[in-house]
Every structure is written in C-alpha cells, then in structure tokens.
Design an enzyme around this catalytic site. Structure first.
Site, PDB file in Angstrom:
ATOM      1  N   TYR A   1       0.829  -1.206   0.000  1.00 51.49           N
ATOM      2  CA  TYR A   1       0.000   0.000   0.000  1.00 51.49           C
ATOM      3  C   TYR A   1       0.868   1.262   0.000  1.00 51.49           C
ATOM      4  O   TYR A   1       1.663   1.491   0.913  1.00 51.49           O
ATOM      5  CB  TYR A   1      -0.964   0.020   1.203  1.00 51.49           C
TER       6      TYR A   1
ATOM      7  N   HIS B   1       0.234 -11.962   0.777  1.00 51.84           N
ATOM      8  CA  HIS B   1      -0.827 -11.131   0.189  1.00 51.84           C
ATOM      9  C   HIS B   1      -1.699 -11.884  -0.824  1.00 51.84           C
ATOM     10  O   HIS B   1      -2.905 -11.670  -0.884  1.00 51.84           O
ATOM     11  CB  HIS B   1      -0.200  -9.893  -0.463  1.00 51.84           C
TER      12      HIS B   1
HETATM   13  P1  NAP Z   1     -13.951  -0.865   1.695  1.00 51.02           P
HETATM   14  O1  NAP Z   1     -13.476  -0.873   3.086  1.00 51.02           O
HETATM   15  O2  NAP Z   1     -15.076  -1.754   1.320  1.00 51.02           O
HETATM   16  O3  NAP Z   1     -14.371   0.604   1.243  1.00 51.02           O
HETATM   17  C1  NAP Z   1     -13.615   1.751   1.524  1.00 51.02           C
HETATM   18  C2  NAP Z   1     -14.387   2.954   0.988  1.00 51.02           C
HETATM   19  O4  NAP Z   1     -15.658   2.986   1.632  1.00 51.02           O
HETATM   20  C3  NAP Z   1     -13.716   4.262   1.268  1.00 51.02           C
HETATM   21  O5  NAP Z   1     -13.941   5.077   0.134  1.00 51.02           O
HETATM   22  C4  NAP Z   1     -14.453   4.820   2.473  1.00 51.02           C
HETATM   23  O6  NAP Z   1     -14.520   6.233   2.458  1.00 51.02           O
HETATM   24  C5  NAP Z   1     -15.824   4.230   2.284  1.00 51.02           C
HETATM   25  N1  NAP Z   1     -16.487   4.000   3.575  1.00 51.02           N
HETATM   26  C6  NAP Z   1     -15.971   3.410   4.690  1.00 51.02           C
HETATM   27  N2  NAP Z   1     -16.876   3.402   5.669  1.00 51.02           N
HETATM   28  C7  NAP Z   1     -17.984   4.000   5.180  1.00 51.02           C
HETATM   29  C8  NAP Z   1     -19.257   4.317   5.728  1.00 51.02           C
HETATM   30  N3  NAP Z   1     -19.570   4.008   6.996  1.00 51.02           N
HETATM   31  N4  NAP Z   1     -20.162   4.952   4.923  1.00 51.02           N
HETATM   32  C9  NAP Z   1     -19.880   5.262   3.644  1.00 51.02           C
HETATM   33  N5  NAP Z   1     -18.684   4.993   3.068  1.00 51.02           N
HETATM   34  C10 NAP Z   1     -17.749   4.374   3.842  1.00 51.02           C
HETATM   35  O7  NAP Z   1     -12.768  -1.189   0.666  1.00 51.02           O
HETATM   36  P2  NAP Z   1     -11.217  -1.483   0.755  1.00 51.02           P
HETATM   37  O8  NAP Z   1     -10.469  -0.317   1.259  1.00 51.02           O
HETATM   38  O9  NAP Z   1     -10.847  -2.050  -0.575  1.00 51.02           O
HETATM   39  O10 NAP Z   1     -11.113  -2.704   1.783  1.00 51.02           O
HETATM   40  C11 NAP Z   1     -10.859  -2.536   3.159  1.00 51.02           C
HETATM   41  C12 NAP Z   1      -9.453  -2.930   3.525  1.00 51.02           C
HETATM   42  O11 NAP Z   1      -9.195  -4.299   3.213  1.00 51.02           O
HETATM   43  C13 NAP Z   1      -8.362  -2.199   2.705  1.00 51.02           C
HETATM   44  O12 NAP Z   1      -8.212  -0.866   3.097  1.00 51.02           O
HETATM   45  C14 NAP Z   1      -7.183  -3.095   2.962  1.00 51.02           C
HETATM   46  O13 NAP Z   1      -6.647  -2.877   4.256  1.00 51.02           O
HETATM   47  C15 NAP Z   1      -7.835  -4.471   2.864  1.00 51.02           C
HETATM   48  N6  NAP Z   1      -7.755  -5.060   1.497  1.00 51.02           N
HETATM   49  C16 NAP Z   1      -7.036  -6.208   1.325  1.00 51.02           C
HETATM   50  C17 NAP Z   1      -6.919  -6.776   0.069  1.00 51.02           C
HETATM   51  C18 NAP Z   1      -6.120  -8.041  -0.092  1.00 51.02           C
HETATM   52  O14 NAP Z   1      -5.825  -8.437  -1.224  1.00 51.02           O
HETATM   53  N7  NAP Z   1      -5.769  -8.701   0.991  1.00 51.02           N
HETATM   54  C19 NAP Z   1      -7.545  -6.200  -1.038  1.00 51.02           C
HETATM   55  C20 NAP Z   1      -8.311  -5.055  -0.831  1.00 51.02           C
HETATM   56  C21 NAP Z   1      -8.416  -4.496   0.430  1.00 51.02           C
HETATM   57  P3  NAP Z   1     -13.493   7.216   3.224  1.00 51.02           P
HETATM   58  O15 NAP Z   1     -12.109   6.621   3.097  1.00 51.02           O
HETATM   59  O16 NAP Z   1     -13.674   8.486   2.500  1.00 51.02           O
HETATM   60  O17 NAP Z   1     -13.909   7.304   4.664  1.00 51.02           O
END
Ligand code: NAP
Length: 281
Positions: free
Chosen positions: A57, A115
């Site tokens: 990241y 990962h």
């Molecule tokens: P996510 O958590 O599903 O979505 C994040 C987005 O949703 C951001 O734009 C955030 O906005 C918004 N959000 C969060 N809470 C909210 C709420 N209560 N109401 C409205 N919008 C909201 O997606 P993600 O970041 O892809 O996944 C989460 C975490 O999983 C990642 O950050 C990472 O640590 C991990 N991940 C791992 C992998 C892997 O391959 N292992 C892949 C993808 C992700 P704001 O930021 O503007 O608050």
C-alpha cells in the site's frame, strides 16, 4: 464502543474484535495524511484496535501512516501486515518483514500475511514465517486471497496448520465464498478476514439496502458491515479516512439484524448456488 464487544477467536486462542481498520490507498497523498492519522486514532479510541496494512500500500507509505497513528499506543494495537508474493522466498520474507517493521516503527507484527498466492513454493514461505515467529518478529502468520484448494494444500504442509486467517474479498455483493470456502474455514476454526466489506464504498450507495437500513435507522454502509460481522468467524476490515465513517462503522457493531433483515438481504443479494473461483480486487 459497542456495549457488547463482539470477538472471534484465532486458532492460537487469541480473541480479536470482528471489526478492524483497513488502510489501502492510505499514505498516497501527503495532503491527506493528517486526516488519515486522525481517523485511525479515532478508531483506536473507539476500540477498533486491529489495523490492516501491507508493504504494497502506497509502496510502504501506508505502513508509515499507521506508525504515526499508533505512536504511544503500540501495545493496544493488533497490527496486520502483508508480504508480496514476489518477496515470498525464505530470504525475501525476512527482508520484507524487516522493512515493514522499520516503516511501522515497531519490533513485531501481530499477524503477517502472504498477500496472494504466487510462484514461490508455499512450503518455503511457511518455513520463513515460522522462522520469523521464532525470532519474535511476528506473533502469527496467515494468508490472503487463498481459495479452498489452496487452503487444503497449505494445511497439509509441515506447520501449515499454524495459519491464523485467510483474508478474502467478501461482502453482500461477493458471496461466492459461502459456497465452500467459508464453511471449510469455519469447520477448521480459521477466521476469514473480509476485505472491501462495503465494496469500496459501492454498497453505501446501493438502494437494495435502503429498506433494511431504514428499519434500523442506519446507513446502507452500516447494514453491509453489520451483515459481514454477523457471519460466524468473519472479521470485517473497512477502510475509512473520514472520521464520520469511522464512527458509523464502530456503531455498526450495535446493529442486530433480524431474521426478516437476513431474508430481505438474501433476496436482494442471493447466496451462491454453485462454486465460483475466489474473486480478488
Ligand atoms: P472498503 O473498506 O469496502 O471501502 C472503503 C471505501 O468505503 C472508502 O472510500 C471509504 O470512504 C468508504 N467508507 C468506509 N466506511 C464507510 C461508511 N460508513 N459509509 C460510507 N462509506 C464508507 O474497501 P477497501 O479499502 O478495498 O477494503 C478494506 C481494507 O481491506 C483495505 O483498506 C485493505 O486494508 C484491505 N484489502 C485487502 C486486500 C487483499 O488483497 N488482501 C484487497 C483489498 C483491500 P473514506 O475513506 O472516505 O472514509
């Protein structure tokens, strides 16, 4: 913080909250850093002490933001980071971990994940993880983006049974894992860590969640999150850089979905009826 603290148990016996904080896309823009640090700190204040990051990241930048956020609070934090499959050799894992430890400004990672599956033999990566554990650099290890056949291979390896989690794409619009991977994991007591639990924000804008959200006086994102956290042995790790979102996500721990809610959500987002390959973002 929720009146009822909802946890799940890792195979090691350690209890972890079913909610954590993600950090993908964190650390990419210096102008947003203060907000990102403040959001993570607020999450810690609200008891969301599991923080998920990765060497990938922002090319290590996310780990540096996490380091700033947990300054003076390391002991209350459960730190998850990930090694890239291109660094998954014996020497590569050791080097990658040292670099992550430096960026995180800590002496240990609580849970270190591969990962996604790569070309380095899995047995070599497991051996490297075990060596890091013995050296006290990591406390536990796990994997990410592993489908059922890959998990089968893993647990068949020497020390492979020490895997603590499998972090996968799982949310209302990505229910494929329920066909076999989720029951397989539950049976073996290996929690799934659901990434992108609000489908990167898309479920927050999905009208098919409106009716259930209205019943709970909640937002659609909160319902999407409550649904993930209601699944047995599943930890949700939403990423939120806005403090309002962090507060709403913590409050989602208090939403108790009813049988009627689950039935409505099943109609709007049907569970899988056949095996589909594990999806990845
Ligand atoms: P996510 O958590 O599903 O979505 C994040 C987005 O949703 C951001 O734009 C955030 O906005 C918004 N959000 C969060 N809470 C909210 C709420 N209560 N109401 C409205 N919008 C909201 O997606 P993600 O970041 O892809 O996944 C989460 C975490 O999983 C990642 O950050 C990472 O640590 C991990 N991940 C791992 C992998 C892997 O391959 N292992 C892949 C993808 C992700 P704001 O930021 O503007 O608050």
């Amino acid at each position: 913080m929720s009146s009822e603290i909802r946890t799940t148990t890792l195979p090691s016996g350690e209890a972890v909250l079913v909610l954590g904080q993600g950090t993908w896309k964190t650390g990419e823009d210096r102008g947003r850093r203060a907000d990102e640090v403040a959001a993570l700190r607020l999450g810690l204040d609200l008891g969301i002490t599991l923080i998920d990051t990765a060497e990938m990241y922002a090319g290590g930048g996310a780990e540096e933001v996490v380091a700033e956020a947990i300054t003076g609070r390391r002991d209350e934090t459960f730190l998850v980071s990930k090694v890239l499959p291109t660094n998954a050799s014996q020497a590569g894992v050791k080097r990658a971990c040292e670099n992550s430890l430096k960026r995180l400004a800590t002496d240990r990672i609580d849970l270190y994940l591969l990962h996604w599956p790569g070309t380095v033999p899995l047995a070599e990566t497991v051996e490297a993880f075990e060596a890091l554990k013995n050296a006290g650099k990591i406390r536990h290890w796990g994997v990410s983006n592993f489908d059922t056949d890959e998990m089968e291979e893993l647990v068949g390896l020497p020390s492979g049974g020490n895997v603590q989690t499998n972090q996968i794409l799982y949310n209302l619009s990505r229910r494929g894992p329920e066909f076999d991977l989720a029951p397989w994991s539950l049976k073996r007591g290996i929690p799934l860590m659901a990434y992108s639990p609000v489908e990167q924000g898309a479920l927050a804008r999905n009208a098919r969640l409106d009716a259930v959200a209205a019943r709970h006086n909640a937002t659609s994102a909160q319902i999407a999150l409550a649904w993930v956290m209601a699944q047995p042995g599943v930890i949700a790790i939403p990423k939120a850089s806005r403090q309002e979102h962090v507060r709403q996500n913590a409050a989602a721990l208090d939403i108790a979905l009813t049988a009627e809610d689950f039935a409505d959500l099943d109609r709007a987002f049907p569970p899988p009826t056949r095996k589909r390959g594990l999806e990845m973002i």
